[in-house]
Design an enzyme around this catalytic site. Structure first.
Site, PDB file in Angstrom:
ATOM      1  N   TYR A 106      -2.243  -6.751  16.776  1.00 55.88           N
ATOM      2  CA  TYR A 106      -2.488  -6.025  15.529  1.00 55.88           C
ATOM      3  C   TYR A 106      -3.794  -5.239  15.631  1.00 55.88           C
ATOM      4  CZ  TYR A 106      -3.174  -5.097  10.560  1.00 55.88           C
ATOM      5  OH  TYR A 106      -3.389  -4.486   9.343  1.00 55.88           O
ATOM      6  N   ILE A 123       0.826  -1.204   0.000  1.00 57.80           N
ATOM      7  CA  ILE A 123       0.000   0.000   0.000  1.00 57.80           C
ATOM      8  C   ILE A 123       0.860   1.254   0.000  1.00 57.80           C
ATOM      9  CG2 ILE A 123      -1.605   1.354   1.409  1.00 57.80           C
ATOM     10  CD1 ILE A 123      -2.904  -1.313   2.250  1.00 57.80           C
TER      11      ILE A 123
END
Length: 259
Positions: free
Chosen positions: A152, A18
């Site tokens: 996460y 990304i």
């Protein structure tokens, strides 16, 4: 006219995935892009391919951020993209019962501490001009619980909240410094490769992983980059403290899947 013409933009963790897609699109839109990454070889190669500048940056390290501030003291856009899942070194336990404190801290050090330091750098590099755009890459996992990736999910949820705090703080100071978070779901980047593999069942694995997504496919990095361009541009000067989901309809609701 290019949408980011004359803007200086820093993108972290931009050697691949990304981050690289954002750096490429920013460059195409006329920005002076500083591509940063902890992987110096991959970062230099990506910057050379795109035609932008490279600066090595370990987002966990205050000294590295200071070196970046010395190199780029004034900036218009900062994208805090660098992040880890915790599974880079293997599929060890990351559930709330069995995750080690060291693994928990390692994920938060990159994802959350790195974003905190990136926002702090951005404010310092933007406040003289009194305007700018901070874009923090969170995740769909920051909006829902993820039983097998507790650190996460926790770190990405904290990024979402900190983005709002930064947005409000900057507004209170009278600065036109905007801060928003972006929440991608399943975006097809190298992070997914260990789960997809290269065998004959790769397509079946891909379909299984997006079976609950209404659009029934992975998103692509360029689709995240398109949103980042909008948030970085002068078209978004009234958008701050908000979040944008890029998830193929996943969080729209359980009845969202087309019949």
């Amino acid at each position: 006219m290019q949408r980011l013409n004359t803007k200086t933009c820093v993108v972290t963790g931009a050697a691949r995935g990304i981050g690289r897609a954002i750096a490429e699109r920013f460059h195409d839109e006329g920005a002076d892009v500083i591509l940063t990454d902890i992987d110096e070889t991959a970062g230099q190669q990506a910057a050379a391919a795109i035609g932008c500048r490279f600066q090595r940056l370990d987002v966990r390290d205050e000294a590295d951020w200071q070196r970046l501030a010395d190199y780029v003291p004034i900036v218009d856009v900062v994208v805090n993209n660098a992040g880890v899942t915790g599974f880079e070194g293997g599929m060890g336990p990351h559930d709330p019962e069995q995750a080690s404190l060291a693994d928990w801290r390692a994920v938060h050090a990159v994802n959350l501490d790195g974003t905190f330091l990136g926002c702090r750098y951005a404010i310092g590099a933007m406040k003289a001009a009194g305007n700018g755009a901070i874009i923090n890459i969170s995740s769909r996992s920051g909006l829902v619980g993820i039983p097998l990736a507790a650190a996460y999910a926790s770190s990405k949820a904290a990024i979402r909240n900190h983005s709002k705090t930064v947005a409000l703080y900057c507004a209170q100071q009278g600065w036109k410094i905007r801060c928003n978070s972006v929440h991608p779901a399943a975006i097809l980047t190298p992070m997914w490769e260990p789960m997809l593999g290269t065998g004959p069942d790769r397509d079946a694995r891909m379909q299984a992983l997006v079976a609950d997504t209404p659009l029934k496919r992975f998103g692509m990095p360029h689709e995240v980059a398109a949103v980042a361009v909008m948030l970085a541009s002068d078209e978004a000067t009234y958008i701050t403290g908000t979040e944008i989901n890029i998830d193929g309809g996943l969080l729209a609701g359980s009845a969202a899947s087309p019949g």
